[in-house]
Scaffold this motif. Sequence first.
Motif, PDB file in Angstrom:
ATOM      1  N   GLU A  49       0.564  -0.746   0.159  1.00  0.00           N
ATOM      2  CA  GLU A  49       0.282  -0.054   0.095  1.00  0.00           C
ATOM      3  C   GLU A  49       0.801   1.296   0.326  1.00  0.00           C
ATOM      4  O   GLU A  49       2.080   1.521   0.340  1.00  0.00           O
ATOM      5  N   THR A  50       0.224   2.658  -0.197  1.00  0.00           N
ATOM      6  CA  THR A  50       1.032   3.763  -0.472  1.00  0.00           C
ATOM      7  C   THR A  50       1.757   3.606   1.493  1.00  0.00           C
ATOM      8  O   THR A  50       1.052   3.831   2.016  1.00  0.00           O
ATOM      9  N   PRO A  51       3.418   4.311   1.421  1.00  0.00           N
ATOM     10  CA  PRO A  51       3.105   4.351   3.031  1.00  0.00           C
ATOM     11  C   PRO A  51       2.851   6.208   3.483  1.00  0.00           C
ATOM     12  O   PRO A  51       2.318   6.465   3.334  1.00  0.00           O
ATOM     13  N   PRO A  52       2.320   5.326   4.606  1.00  0.00           N
ATOM     14  CA  PRO A  52       1.546   5.965   5.424  1.00  0.00           C
ATOM     15  C   PRO A  52       1.878   7.568   6.006  1.00  0.00           C
ATOM     16  O   PRO A  52       1.133   8.246   5.391  1.00  0.00           O
ATOM     17  N   PRO A  53       3.510   7.619   5.752  1.00  0.00           N
ATOM     18  CA  PRO A  53       4.291   9.390   6.001  1.00  0.00           C
ATOM     19  C   PRO A  53       2.944  10.304   4.106  1.00  0.00           C
ATOM     20  O   PRO A  53       2.585  11.466   4.568  1.00  0.00           O
ATOM     21  N   LYS A 238       6.557   2.512  -9.064  1.00  0.00           N
ATOM     22  CA  LYS A 238       6.907   1.336  -7.876  1.00  0.00           C
ATOM     23  C   LYS A 238       7.495   0.951  -7.359  1.00  0.00           C
ATOM     24  O   LYS A 238       6.886   0.865  -6.267  1.00  0.00           O
ATOM     25  N   TYR A 239       9.264   1.931  -6.734  1.00  0.00           N
ATOM     26  CA  TYR A 239      10.063   1.831  -5.658  1.00  0.00           C
ATOM     27  C   TYR A 239       8.896   2.227  -4.832  1.00  0.00           C
ATOM     28  O   TYR A 239       9.002   2.173  -3.136  1.00  0.00           O
ATOM     29  N   PHE A 240       8.067   3.970  -5.288  1.00  0.00           N
ATOM     30  CA  PHE A 240       7.701   4.346  -3.541  1.00  0.00           C
ATOM     31  C   PHE A 240       5.937   3.823  -3.667  1.00  0.00           C
ATOM     32  O   PHE A 240       5.243   4.927  -2.707  1.00  0.00           O
ATOM     33  N   ASN A 241       5.679   2.487  -4.900  1.00  0.00           N
ATOM     34  CA  ASN A 241       4.549   2.324  -4.234  1.00  0.00           C
ATOM     35  C   ASN A 241       2.784   3.450  -4.212  1.00  0.00           C
ATOM     36  O   ASN A 241       2.362   3.185  -3.408  1.00  0.00           O
ATOM     37  N   MET A 242       3.377   4.224  -5.300  1.00  0.00           N
ATOM     38  CA  MET A 242       2.365   5.316  -5.570  1.00  0.00           C
ATOM     39  C   MET A 242       1.547   5.031  -7.506  1.00  0.00           C
ATOM     40  O   MET A 242       1.137   5.974  -7.748  1.00  0.00           O
ATOM     41  N   THR A 243       1.420   3.688  -7.900  1.00  0.00           N
ATOM     42  CA  THR A 243       0.549   3.798  -8.725  1.00  0.00           C
ATOM     43  C   THR A 243      -0.403   4.177  -9.216  1.00  0.00           C
ATOM     44  O   THR A 243      -0.263   4.883 -10.169  1.00  0.00           O
ATOM     45  N   PHE A 283       9.766  11.336  -0.352  1.00  0.00           N
ATOM     46  CA  PHE A 283      11.106  11.651   0.142  1.00  0.00           C
ATOM     47  C   PHE A 283      11.772  11.069   1.633  1.00  0.00           C
ATOM     48  O   PHE A 283      13.284  11.575   2.250  1.00  0.00           O
ATOM     49  N   SER A 284      10.747  11.773   3.014  1.00  0.00           N
ATOM     50  CA  SER A 284      11.137  11.471   3.867  1.00  0.00           C
ATOM     51  C   SER A 284      11.548  10.484   4.547  1.00  0.00           C
ATOM     52  O   SER A 284      11.477   9.332   3.793  1.00  0.00           O
ATOM     53  N   ASP A 285      12.521  10.418   6.262  1.00  0.00           N
ATOM     54  CA  ASP A 285      13.807   9.502   6.463  1.00  0.00           C
ATOM     55  C   ASP A 285      12.643   8.516   6.052  1.00  0.00           C
ATOM     56  O   ASP A 285      12.994   6.921   6.095  1.00  0.00           O
ATOM     57  N   ASP A 286      11.552   8.673   6.844  1.00  0.00           N
ATOM     58  CA  ASP A 286      10.122   8.114   7.161  1.00  0.00           C
ATOM     59  C   ASP A 286      10.097   7.002   6.264  1.00  0.00           C
ATOM     60  O   ASP A 286      10.076   5.647   6.253  1.00  0.00           O
ATOM     61  N   THR A 287       9.244   7.697   5.091  1.00  0.00           N
ATOM     62  CA  THR A 287       8.540   7.435   3.685  1.00  0.00           C
ATOM     63  C   THR A 287      10.162   5.761   3.230  1.00  0.00           C
ATOM     64  O   THR A 287       9.822   4.834   3.216  1.00  0.00           O
ATOM     65  N   LEU A 288      11.297   6.379   3.141  1.00  0.00           N
ATOM     66  CA  LEU A 288      12.842   5.816   2.563  1.00  0.00           C
ATOM     67  C   LEU A 288      13.108   4.363   3.676  1.00  0.00           C
ATOM     68  O   LEU A 288      12.869   3.492   2.755  1.00  0.00           O
ATOM     69  N   ARG A 294      10.796  -2.791   2.670  1.00  0.00           N
ATOM     70  CA  ARG A 294      10.289  -3.456   0.722  1.00  0.00           C
ATOM     71  C   ARG A 294      10.613  -4.060   0.547  1.00  0.00           C
ATOM     72  O   ARG A 294      10.259  -4.730  -0.579  1.00  0.00           O
ATOM     73  N   ARG A 295      12.291  -3.011   0.104  1.00  0.00           N
ATOM     74  CA  ARG A 295      12.781  -3.906  -1.059  1.00  0.00           C
ATOM     75  C   ARG A 295      13.616  -4.968  -0.681  1.00  0.00           C
ATOM     76  O   ARG A 295      14.167  -5.643  -1.382  1.00  0.00           O
ATOM     77  N   ARG A 296      13.778  -5.153   0.361  1.00  0.00           N
ATOM     78  CA  ARG A 296      14.422  -6.225   1.364  1.00  0.00           C
ATOM     79  C   ARG A 296      13.192  -7.749   0.510  1.00  0.00           C
ATOM     80  O   ARG A 296      13.624  -8.848   0.512  1.00  0.00           O
TER      81      ARG A 296
END
Length: 392
Positions: A49-53, A238-243, A283-288, A294-296
């Motif tokens: 899902e879209t990152p909560p931040p 894709k990487y940011f999960n925001m399709t 690009f916030s630290d929490d999101t990254l 998720r990449r792992r």
Amino acid sequence: MNMPNNFRLASRMGEIAPFHVLEILDRARRLEAEGRSIIHMEIGEPDFETPPPVLAAAQRALAERSMHYAPALGLPELREAIAGFYRSRYGVRVDPSRVVVTSGSSGALLLALGVLIDPGSRLLLADPGYPANRHFVRVLEGVPVGIPVDEQSRYQLSATSIAAHWDERTVGALIATPSNPTGTLISHEALEAIHAQVTSRGGTLLVDEIYHGLTYGAQVRTALEIGDDVLVVNSFSKYFNMTGWRIGWLVAPPGMVEAIERLAQNLFLSVSTPAQYAALAAFSDDTLDLLEARRRIMRERRDYLVPELRRLGFDIPVEPEGAFYVYANCSALCADSFEFCSRLLDEAGVAITPGVDFGHHRGREHVRFAYTTSVERLREAVGRIEAFLRLG
Ligand SMILES: Cc1ncc(COP(=O)(O)O)c(C=O)c1O
């Protein structure tokens, strides 16, 4: 009552093929509605899902901000943030004035090609490759030239293959790294050689980096390092999960931005304003931190799936190092991958994509697996495929 069809479609529409993967998805959903259990390995988007931040930033913006049109090139603070990401992640300085916020990388590709392609212009592309690219070129009355690529070049174009296909009507080449459908990367050195080849002929190099961030080996460099005459496309999809937010970007050569702005004004006016405020939190630290976790997970899925598919008899000659796809040769297992995908869905409840979706070169010998589902589901899928193959 059916109305008579008295319209005539433009002739180009005869050459715009549908995405077979969407037909597979449709059929899979129909089977699910009938109560069948289907494992989805056809879907080209992360299951996360879209990152909560990002969600929180969107909610805050909706409550507090004006939601009028944004500038055609994007909110200045988002263009700055994207430029800042190149600095922090890649150590590359990009002037924010070169960053154009777009409606996904689809919008970026349309704008980039829209300012480059004349009727009859040729654009060189890898076959297999992302299917929309050749259709973008066709819509612009250009000629997409699919160059067959194989495992020898990691399914990527090379300076040599580009030189062999170049003629006076060719305006450029488009590379996607990591690639869809193969998940393979091109080396930075090979990309530099391509850039030299393309620019020495007066052409333009476009690089689609939409799957950057989803790589599972060495740190990847951006093509923006090579020169500011390269057009780079990227996305929050894709990487940011925001399709579903439909937001991405284009980094363009300084002298091209004004033309892109004119085209963007006319085609789109602007990108969704709430999506732009949401993306500011990407690009916030929490999101990254979350995206790296998720990449792992994606890597674990790949590490599980690739050896299992090889064990079942699929040939995967090049280790996929990125995206979330495995492009597998299935010719030892079936005569026609299209029919194979169809039967696998109907008889085993596993949805995958036939190679014909990605071009003309050996599509009937290949299938694409997307590992956009959990390892438990992948394990279940492998079991079902194994049983299906045993029954023949
Ligand atoms: C290689 C490639 N480029 C571009 C896109 C378009 O993605 P979006 O418009 O969501 O950014 C996709 C989507 O699957 C893709 O695989």
